[in-house]
Write a protein that holds these residues in place. Structure first.
Motif, PDB file in Angstrom:
ATOM      1  N   LYS A  18      60.559 -23.919   8.498  1.00 36.05           N
ATOM      2  CA  LYS A  18      61.326 -25.073   8.969  1.00 36.05           C
ATOM      3  C   LYS A  18      60.753 -25.691  10.242  1.00 36.05           C
ATOM      4  O   LYS A  18      61.130 -26.793  10.629  1.00 36.05           O
ATOM      5  CB  LYS A  18      62.778 -24.661   9.222  1.00 36.05           C
ATOM      6  N   GLY A  19      59.838 -24.961  10.907  1.00 35.81           N
ATOM      7  CA  GLY A  19      59.254 -25.475  12.135  1.00 35.81           C
ATOM      8  C   GLY A  19      60.202 -25.438  13.314  1.00 35.81           C
ATOM      9  O   GLY A  19      60.104 -26.270  14.223  1.00 35.81           O
TER      10      GLY A  19
ATOM     11  N   TYR B   7      68.656 -28.288   1.697  1.00 42.56           N
ATOM     12  CA  TYR B   7      68.533 -29.732   1.899  1.00 42.56           C
ATOM     13  C   TYR B   7      67.991 -30.147   3.272  1.00 42.56           C
ATOM     14  O   TYR B   7      67.362 -31.203   3.405  1.00 42.56           O
ATOM     15  CB  TYR B   7      69.890 -30.413   1.698  1.00 42.56           C
ATOM     16  N   TYR B   8      68.215 -29.351   4.308  1.00 47.77           N
ATOM     17  CA  TYR B   8      67.944 -29.831   5.668  1.00 47.77           C
ATOM     18  C   TYR B   8      66.874 -29.009   6.384  1.00 47.77           C
ATOM     19  O   TYR B   8      66.787 -27.792   6.205  1.00 47.77           O
ATOM     20  CB  TYR B   8      69.239 -29.827   6.491  1.00 47.77           C
ATOM     21  N   ASN B   9      66.085 -29.683   7.236  1.00 47.38           N
ATOM     22  CA  ASN B   9      65.012 -29.040   7.993  1.00 47.38           C
ATOM     23  C   ASN B   9      65.204 -29.116   9.504  1.00 47.38           C
ATOM     24  O   ASN B   9      64.558 -28.377  10.240  1.00 47.38           O
ATOM     25  CB  ASN B   9      63.656 -29.666   7.640  1.00 47.38           C
ATOM     26  N   ASN B  10      66.055 -30.029   9.960  1.00 47.32           N
ATOM     27  CA  ASN B  10      66.288 -30.162  11.393  1.00 47.32           C
ATOM     28  C   ASN B  10      66.836 -28.857  11.971  1.00 47.32           C
ATOM     29  O   ASN B  10      67.632 -28.170  11.322  1.00 47.32           O
ATOM     30  CB  ASN B  10      67.273 -31.309  11.653  1.00 47.32           C
ATOM     31  N   TYR B  11      66.416 -28.521  13.181  1.00 49.78           N
ATOM     32  CA  TYR B  11      66.823 -27.240  13.767  1.00 49.78           C
ATOM     33  C   TYR B  11      68.332 -27.136  13.941  1.00 49.78           C
ATOM     34  O   TYR B  11      68.904 -26.035  13.960  1.00 49.78           O
ATOM     35  CB  TYR B  11      66.115 -27.013  15.105  1.00 49.78           C
ATOM     36  N   ILE B  12      69.029 -28.278  14.031  1.00 59.77           N
ATOM     37  CA  ILE B  12      70.487 -28.265  14.154  1.00 59.77           C
ATOM     38  C   ILE B  12      71.124 -27.612  12.928  1.00 59.77           C
ATOM     39  O   ILE B  12      72.166 -26.960  13.010  1.00 59.77           O
ATOM     40  CB  ILE B  12      71.032 -29.702  14.330  1.00 59.77           C
TER      41      ILE B  12
ATOM     42  N   PHE C 197      68.187 -12.509   7.224  1.00 58.08           N
ATOM     43  CA  PHE C 197      67.991 -11.820   8.499  1.00 58.08           C
ATOM     44  C   PHE C 197      66.593 -11.203   8.600  1.00 58.08           C
ATOM     45  O   PHE C 197      65.908 -11.333   9.623  1.00 58.08           O
ATOM     46  CB  PHE C 197      69.043 -10.732   8.684  1.00 58.08           C
ATOM     47  N   VAL C 198      66.177 -10.498   7.533  1.00 57.55           N
ATOM     48  CA  VAL C 198      64.887  -9.816   7.573  1.00 57.55           C
ATOM     49  C   VAL C 198      63.741 -10.813   7.644  1.00 57.55           C
ATOM     50  O   VAL C 198      62.733 -10.582   8.327  1.00 57.55           O
ATOM     51  CB  VAL C 198      64.737  -8.889   6.347  1.00 57.55           C
ATOM     52  N   TYR C 199      63.885 -11.946   6.963  1.00 56.42           N
ATOM     53  CA  TYR C 199      62.801 -12.931   6.921  1.00 56.42           C
ATOM     54  C   TYR C 199      63.094 -14.143   7.802  1.00 56.42           C
ATOM     55  O   TYR C 199      62.667 -15.257   7.508  1.00 56.42           O
ATOM     56  CB  TYR C 199      62.544 -13.357   5.476  1.00 56.42           C
ATOM     57  N   GLN C 200      63.807 -13.899   8.890  1.00 58.44           N
ATOM     58  CA  GLN C 200      64.115 -14.990   9.813  1.00 58.44           C
ATOM     59  C   GLN C 200      62.851 -15.605  10.392  1.00 58.44           C
ATOM     60  O   GLN C 200      62.805 -16.820  10.652  1.00 58.44           O
ATOM     61  CB  GLN C 200      65.051 -14.510  10.917  1.00 58.44           C
ATOM     62  N   SER C 201      61.806 -14.792  10.579  1.00 60.46           N
ATOM     63  CA  SER C 201      60.543 -15.342  11.101  1.00 60.46           C
ATOM     64  C   SER C 201      59.900 -16.275  10.073  1.00 60.46           C
ATOM     65  O   SER C 201      59.303 -17.293  10.444  1.00 60.46           O
ATOM     66  CB  SER C 201      59.580 -14.203  11.469  1.00 60.46           C
ATOM     67  N   PHE C 202      60.033 -15.969   8.786  1.00 60.59           N
ATOM     68  CA  PHE C 202      59.508 -16.846   7.731  1.00 60.59           C
ATOM     69  C   PHE C 202      60.273 -18.169   7.698  1.00 60.59           C
ATOM     70  O   PHE C 202      59.678 -19.240   7.514  1.00 60.59           O
ATOM     71  CB  PHE C 202      59.608 -16.157   6.370  1.00 60.59           C
ATOM     72  N   ILE C 203      61.588 -18.093   7.889  1.00 60.53           N
ATOM     73  CA  ILE C 203      62.397 -19.317   7.922  1.00 60.53           C
ATOM     74  C   ILE C 203      62.001 -20.178   9.111  1.00 60.53           C
ATOM     75  O   ILE C 203      61.873 -21.408   9.004  1.00 60.53           O
ATOM     76  CB  ILE C 203      63.893 -18.974   7.965  1.00 60.53           C
ATOM     77  N   LEU C 204      61.790 -19.541  10.259  1.00 56.43           N
ATOM     78  CA  LEU C 204      61.348 -20.281  11.450  1.00 56.43           C
ATOM     79  C   LEU C 204      60.035 -21.011  11.182  1.00 56.43           C
ATOM     80  O   LEU C 204      59.879 -22.190  11.526  1.00 56.43           O
ATOM     81  CB  LEU C 204      61.168 -19.321  12.630  1.00 56.43           C
ATOM     82  N   GLU C 205      59.087 -20.315  10.567  1.00 53.37           N
ATOM     83  CA  GLU C 205      57.791 -20.918  10.264  1.00 53.37           C
ATOM     84  C   GLU C 205      57.922 -22.045   9.237  1.00 53.37           C
ATOM     85  O   GLU C 205      57.301 -23.102   9.376  1.00 53.37           O
ATOM     86  CB  GLU C 205      56.829 -19.850   9.731  1.00 53.37           C
TER      87      GLU C 205
END
Length: 403
Positions: free
Chosen positions: A248-249, A302-307, A238-246
């Protein structure tokens, strides 16, 4: 059958307080991560370190403050918690440097995540006996509702208003709404109040443990290891959701939308878990709690797709729904309700401490240059070890009965 009419007031109180505890939860504060870092010019790691340290201090403070719920009438203790959350929200809107950020996060974590949820769950756990699981399920719907509504709402408001203005509005909402609700629902509730339905049919002959006795009991630590996995991992995500967004694209609104799936599955799980716990007991359901989160971490790896974000948060939501009820019912079921306030103050403090630990570990690993996939595998390993231990020693997890 569960007659909600007789016990509606305490359930409404618990529901409202768990909704408002969201203002101190990691998922909510994490929504302001980027805005705060930009204003104060700090890195992911610096924010994480400050967040972890503030959370750590709040966990130790909670052990002492939370225990006071056993000493005062519920309405007085609740007013204290409401006032503290109100003042914390105002203070947070004015932070201008890392020292004020530390103090602001400390106050929000103590009053919101800590005391607000502690007051709700302790009250419901003590009040209900035969229907404790169902009552806690309904109570925790408040937080699930917040998790559904707040992320997308705050992301939208951040595109229009400053984050400081939003926190001032939150403070106003708290002070106008919560005191009235508390007065209308719990003004007559005392430490000896219990549910009126079917109470005579199920005499509670479980030994009531003191906090000192609990700390000397081996099964307390086995259960805690399982209980603390979810807040440790979820907080980091939750705290690093912006890092995950970056990393995973994904688009800006992907995680905000994923929180809606998280909340929906949390609610569904809450409705299922309450009756299951009342039927099979908490200790039998406990080993299942973190399995969905284990699958979530494997998906993150394992996965990078936004789904995959929807599956990630959906599975975390299932574990969250289970843990919300189990995190309160298990302690009352095993250690009795006489001293449940002081015991819950301890376990809630440990939960808050674990969120500090999770935030710190995530921040350090990120600043060292490791990927979110590495974090996902570390998280998976923790869940596996904790579950294996609880399964191996499951025969020790039982209450002591008074003959």
């Amino acid at each position: 059958m569960f007659n909600i009419q007789q016990n509606i007031k305490i359930i409404i109180f618990g529901f409202i307080l768990t909704f408002f505890c969201s203002f101190g939860q990691s998922f909510f504060i994490g929504l302001f991560n980027s805005s705060i870092r930009e204003d104060l010019n700090i890195s992911h790691g610096q924010f994480g370190t400050i967040y972890a340290f503030a959370t750590l201090i709040s966990s130790f403070t909670l052990i002492w403050v939370g225990k006071k719920i056993d000493d005062f009438k519920l309405i007085y203790f609740s007013f204290f918690v409401i006032l503290l959350l109100f003042l914390s929200s105002i203070f947070f809107s004015y932070i201008s440097n890392i020292y004020f950020l530390l103090a602001g996060i400390f106050l929000l974590r103590l009053s919101g995540q800590g005391l607000m949820s502690h007051t709700a769950t302790t009250s419901v756990s003590r009040y209900f006996d035969t229907n404790r699981g169902k009552a806690l399920s309904v109570t925790w719907l408040g937080l699930s509702a917040a998790e559904f509504i707040m992320p997308i709402t705050i992301v939208f408001f951040l595109s229009i208003y400053s984050w400081r203005s939003i926190w001032l509005s939150i403070a106003l909402f708290i002070i106008l709404f919560l005191p009235i609700i508390s007065f209308l629902t719990i003004r007559n509730i005392t430490l000896t109040s219990r549910e009126k339905e079917n109470f005579s049919l199920k005499k509670n002959n479980i030994k009531s443990w003191t906090r000192k006795e609990v700390l000397l009991d081996t099964k307390f630590y086995l259960i805690s290891l399982v209980m603390l996995a979810l807040p440790t991992i979820n907080t980091g995500v939750f705290v690093y959701q912006s890092f995950i967004l970056e990393s995973k694209g994904w688009g800006d609104f992907v995680i905000a939308k994923s929180f809606m799936i998280y909340a929906i599955l949390s609610v569904i799980t809450l409705f299922i878990s309450g009756p299951l716990i009342d039927k099979f007991t908490s200790r039998r359901i406990l080993p299942l709690m973190n399995l969905p989160s284990l699958l979530a971490m494997l998906i993150l790896f394992y996965y990078n797709n936004y789904i995959s974000s929807y599956f990630l948060f959906g599975l975390m939501g299932v574990s969250n729904g289970l843990s919300n009820v189990l995190g309160s019912s298990t302690w009352a079921e095993i250690y009795g309700v006489k001293y449940i306030g002081s015991i819950k103050a301890l376990t809630t403090a440990m939960m808050v401490f674990s969120t500090a630990f999770g935030t710190a570990i995530f921040g350090v690993v990120i600043d060292l240059g490791y990927s979110i996939e590495v974090i996902a595998m570390i998280s998976s390993a923790y869940i596996i070890v904790a579950n294996l231990l609880i399964i191996i020693f499951k025969r020790q997890i039982h209450p002591v009965l008074i003959k």
